[in-house]
Design an enzyme around this catalytic site. Structure first.
Site, PDB file in Angstrom:
ATOM      1  N   TRP A 415       0.833  -1.203   0.000  1.00 56.95           N
ATOM      2  CA  TRP A 415       0.000   0.000   0.000  1.00 56.95           C
ATOM      3  C   TRP A 415       0.873   1.261   0.000  1.00 56.95           C
ATOM      4  O   TRP A 415       0.559   2.253   0.643  1.00 56.95           O
ATOM      5  CB  TRP A 415      -0.996  -0.039   1.171  1.00 56.95           C
ATOM      6  CG  TRP A 415      -1.875  -1.233   1.048  1.00 56.95           C
ATOM      7  CD1 TRP A 415      -2.975  -1.379   0.244  1.00 56.95           C
ATOM      8  CD2 TRP A 415      -1.717  -2.495   1.693  1.00 56.95           C
ATOM      9  NE1 TRP A 415      -3.506  -2.645   0.349  1.00 56.95           N
ATOM     10  CE2 TRP A 415      -2.753  -3.354   1.233  1.00 56.95           C
ATOM     11  CE3 TRP A 415      -0.791  -3.006   2.602  1.00 56.95           C
ATOM     12  CZ2 TRP A 415      -2.885  -4.673   1.659  1.00 56.95           C
ATOM     13  CZ3 TRP A 415      -0.940  -4.325   3.025  1.00 56.95           C
ATOM     14  CH2 TRP A 415      -1.980  -5.130   2.561  1.00 56.95           C
ATOM     15  N   HIS A 416       1.982   1.179  -0.741  1.00 60.31           N
ATOM     16  CA  HIS A 416       2.910   2.300  -0.878  1.00 60.31           C
ATOM     17  C   HIS A 416       2.961   2.771  -2.329  1.00 60.31           C
ATOM     18  O   HIS A 416       4.024   3.111  -2.860  1.00 60.31           O
ATOM     19  CB  HIS A 416       4.315   1.903  -0.409  1.00 60.31           C
ATOM     20  CG  HIS A 416       4.361   1.416   1.005  1.00 60.31           C
ATOM     21  ND1 HIS A 416       5.394   0.646   1.503  1.00 60.31           N
ATOM     22  CD2 HIS A 416       3.491   1.596   2.046  1.00 60.31           C
ATOM     23  CE1 HIS A 416       5.164   0.366   2.774  1.00 60.31           C
ATOM     24  NE2 HIS A 416       4.002   0.929   3.120  1.00 60.31           N
TER      25      HIS A 416
END
Length: 479
Positions: A415-416
């Protein structure tokens, strides 16, 4: 690919990890054309956002809205303690403060948390005082169709809100929709590669080839660890992560601190997830890039994202080496004292289905968890038939080709998402914004989120994204 569609964005739903990265991340941004974004330039904004409850000194803030703290080592769960004892045995040093010591080693994780409560941008910045300002409104449940233009000058946005469509006029529009939806919004607004816009039958406002390109992430894989009862999260702790390790692969051309590993003391919300911890490995400085495109059948819907992880050979070679490091740690007696079974896992279809909140999933995972605790045979049967859907660790260690095949099948992001509207010089066709976040080819439009990063940093992206918000806000105020 989960995203925080809530006030506060990802900071309202993520793991709260507060890590800045390393100085050479941001000096590298300057080398890629983001003038004014070197370490010495961004440090004041890292400090401005935080109140570090554990450390002070020239690298820490003490008056910012984001509280940052570390959980005391004596309170760590047994799984985390076993991991730390294993890496100590391997000779790694305790960095104590990862945000100020930029070496290889292990460290307690700084989290955006105060007195057991999450510190998000919603709670830290959108205070009651801010929300009561007469010139400030929040509209929830809004979908922005596009940015409106008069020629190449933005004049506002068109929004869909509870069945109504209307325009909001503005002298300047600031887009902060994240690395997946900011490029999608630009594409719907006529800013992007001309050939794609023609295919979408969208009128071209500005031909910028880099919109949606250069999508970056931290690719990683996990080992599952069935934790002994006394090594699991105690009832007084809720955070899943307490300590981690950063090290250097020493692969030619890769920077220091390019690898990362962390024990996660809970893999899911349900009963089985509370018994299975994860050894999480990722490449901290990746080179593979993907892209974001509009869905041709539904341009207003969720965009199509291809992360293309481990497509750069440097990422794959470091992942293979990292799996070997992780497997070695899992064989050490210090970690074995905390776990009963260790196995490669993937976030497959079955795991996603069981991970959905529902009473049925709560019931079936509770039953499964009781069976796993009561019977070694049932535990291994459930793991082998319902959780571990790939090769064993022994299989991985015997053949590098098996490791690579497993990585390609199971690699996932963290989730970067970043870099899809990246900053750079105007004559760079892949750059989308200038160092002030202003979109090239138009006026009155900025982007302020992780999409403008030139390269993903050696860190979870929450704190660096807030730093971007602080820095660009300051730029606007000083204009």
């Amino acid at each position: 690919y989960a995203q925080g569609r809530v006030i506060g964005g990802g900071s309202s739903v993520n793991g709260m990890i507060s890590i800045r990265g390393v100085p050479w991340d941001y000096d590298g941004w300057v080398e890629l054309g983001a003038k004014g974004w070197g370490w010495d330039d961004v440090l004041p904004y890292f400090k401005k956002q935080e109140t570090d409850l554990d450390f002070d000194g020239p690298l820490h803030g003490s008056e910012g809205p984001m509280a940052v703290k570390r959980i005391e080592a004596e309170r760590w769960p047994g799984f985390t303690k076993g991991f730390v004892e294993a890496v100590e045995q391997e000779g790694w040093n305790d960095l104590k403060d990862k945000n100020a010591v930029f070496e290889d080693g292990y460290f307690p994780i700084a989290v955006a948390n105060k007195e057991g409560r999450r510190t998000s941008t919603a709670t830290a910045y959108l205070t009651q005082e801010v929300r009561s300002r007469p010139n400030f409104d929040i509209l929830g449940e809004v979908l922005v169709e596009k940015v409106l233009f008069n020629g190449t000058k933005s004049t506002g946005v068109r929004v869909h809100h509870k069945g109504k469509v209307f325009d909001i006029c503005a002298n300047e529009v600031i887009v902060s929709s994240g690395a997946l939806h900011s490029p999608a919004l630009l594409l719907r607004s006529g800013i992007g590669p001309a050939t794609e816009l023609i295919d979408y039958d969208i009128e071209i406002v500005a031909d910028r080839q880099g919109v949606g390109k250069h999508l970056m992430e931290h690719p990683g894989v996990n080992f599952g660890c069935y934790m002994k009862p006394d090594s699991r999260l105690p009832i007084d702790l809720r955070l899943p992560m307490y300590a981690g390790m950063r090290w250097s692969s020493e692969l030619e051309g890769c920077p220091r601190g390019d690898m990362y590993m962390i024990p996660m003391n809970k893999s899911f919300w349900h009963s089985v997830g509370s018994r299975i911890g994860l050894m999480m490995l990722w490449v901290n400085k990746s080179y593979s890039t993907g892209e974001v495109r509009l869905n041709p059948s539904d341009p207003m819907g969720v965009p199509l994202a291809d992360f293309n992880m481990c497509s750069d050979r440097r990422d794959m070679e470091r992942m293979i080496a990292g799996v070997r490091v992780m497997a070695k740690l899992c064989e050490m007696s210090e970690l074995k004292e905390a776990v009963l079974d260790v196995f490669p896992v993937s976030y497959g279809t079955r795991a996603r289905k069981v991970g959905v909140y529902s009473n049925w999933n709560r019931l079936q995972t509770w039953v499964g968890a009781q069976a796993m605790d009561a019977s070694p045979f049932m535990r291994r049967w459930i793991i082998e038939n319902m959780i571990a859907d790939g090769p064993s660790i022994a299989d991985l260690m015997q053949d590098e080709a098996v490791i690579e095949q497993w990585i390609r099948k199971t690699v996932l992001g963290h989730w970067h998402a970043s870099c899809t509207c990246r900053m750079g010089p105007e004559d760079d066709p892949s750059a989308v914004t200038d160092p002030a976040g202003r979109v090239y080819g138009v006026s009155g439009l900025r982007i302020c989120d992780a999409s403008i990063m030139p390269m993903v940093p050696c860190a979870n992206t929450n704190i660096s994204t807030i730093m971007i918000g602080e820095k660009i806000s300051d730029t606007i105020l000083k204009a």
